[in-house]
Design a protein around this motif. Structure first.
Motif, mmCIF file in Angstrom:
data_model
loop_
_atom_site.group_PDB
_atom_site.id
_atom_site.type_symbol
_atom_site.label_atom_id
_atom_site.label_comp_id
_atom_site.label_asym_id
_atom_site.label_seq_id
_atom_site.Cartn_x
_atom_site.Cartn_y
_atom_site.Cartn_z
ATOM 1 N N UNK A 194 -8.880 -37.286 33.323
ATOM 2 C CA UNK A 194 -9.634 -37.561 34.546
ATOM 3 C C UNK A 194 -11.045 -38.028 34.210
ATOM 4 N N UNK A 195 -11.605 -37.477 33.116
ATOM 5 C CA UNK A 195 -12.943 -37.882 32.689
ATOM 6 C C UNK A 195 -12.965 -39.379 32.391
ATOM 7 N N UNK A 196 -11.939 -39.866 31.717
ATOM 8 C CA UNK A 196 -11.883 -41.292 31.370
ATOM 9 C C UNK A 196 -11.882 -42.173 32.618
ATOM 10 N N UNK A 197 -11.166 -41.725 33.654
ATOM 11 C CA UNK A 197 -11.113 -42.486 34.902
ATOM 12 C C UNK A 197 -12.511 -42.598 35.520
ATOM 13 N N UNK A 198 -13.236 -41.475 35.562
ATOM 14 C CA UNK A 198 -14.556 -41.496 36.181
ATOM 15 C C UNK A 198 -15.587 -42.209 35.300
ATOM 16 N N UNK A 199 -15.391 -42.172 34.003
ATOM 17 C CA UNK A 199 -16.266 -42.944 33.105
ATOM 18 C C UNK A 199 -16.090 -44.436 33.389
ATOM 19 N N UNK A 200 -14.848 -44.881 33.589
ATOM 20 C CA UNK A 200 -14.604 -46.298 33.901
ATOM 21 C C UNK A 200 -15.268 -46.674 35.225
#
Length: 235
Positions: A194-200
């Protein structure tokens, strides 16, 4: 949010004196007399400043400082060395190892507090008030507004909290797990991807119109807000 200090000192009386004065001035203090434990706490507690005694149990302050500087997660962590060593060669050695400042014992608690504040102003300007700034990004935490180079940036609530955390610790690398704890909370179950999604989403919002990417991905380590991110990723 009160700035957090990691105090690494084995003199019990001095610890209580320093803790009292830092707490009175608006700081939270986590302490340990042990060098090995200090390395663990630096990663787990994510302090804003480390106040580190030269002579401590299990691992010298110099070695703790050296290891903090080597680790991507703590490489930019501000460090003040405490020592009874007054020789110029010792001061130089401490600074060359990576310490940002050096305080010789005996010292007044007021001096140490002043040194901590000065270091935060210099290396963590985002902690000095309601406006957080870094490399053209300005966040008004009260009005919940963000701009980059004067242009408004629209962020969702999670991206706003994520950016705020990065702005409070510019240049520092955070793992996905650390970001989950800091942004979502320790009691909330969220998958690390989920962190990767919000980083994008954060990248898309703040790097619009072909601006340099300020979010650096560190392989096997995590993410950081870094003005040299695009150069480091390209190299």
């Amino acid at each position: 949010m009160r700035p957090k200090i990691l105090l690494v000192e084995d003199d019990v009386n001095l610890v209580e004196l320093i803790r009292y004065n830092l707490d009175k001035e608006g700081f939270d203090v986590v302490s340990t007399p042990d060098g090995e434990e200090a390395l663990v706490l630096a990663e787990e507690e994510r302090p804003d400043v480390v106040v580190l005694d030269w002579m401590i149990a299990n691992l010298s302050g110099i070695e703790v400082c050296r290891r903090l500087r080597r680790a991507p997660e703590t490489t930019s962590l501000p460090i003040i060395m405490l020592t009874a060593r007054a020789e110029e060669s010792d001061r130089v050695r401490g600074l060359e190892t990576g310490a940002d400042d050096y305080v010789t014992k005996p010292f007044s608690p007021r001096e140490l507090v002043a040194r901590v504040r000065a270091l935060l102003r210099r290396l963590r300007p985002a902690l000095s008030g309601g406006h957080l700034e870094y490399s053209g990004i300005v966040m008004d935490t009260s009005a919940h507004k963000v701009t980059r180079d004067g242009q408004s940036v629209q962020l969702g609530p999670t991206e706003f909290r994520l950016l705020r955390h990065f702005l409070e610790h510019p240049g520092r690398v955070f793992s996905r797990e650390q970001l989950l704890d800091a942004v979502w909370g320790r009691d909330v179950y969220v998958e690390q991807r989920t962190v990767d999604v919000h980083i994008r989403r954060l990248r898309k919002a703040i790097n619009g119109d072909g601006l340099p990417d300020l979010v650096r991905t560190v392989r096997s380590a995590g993410y950081a807000l870094d003005s040299d991110a695009s150069l480091k990723m390209a190299s």
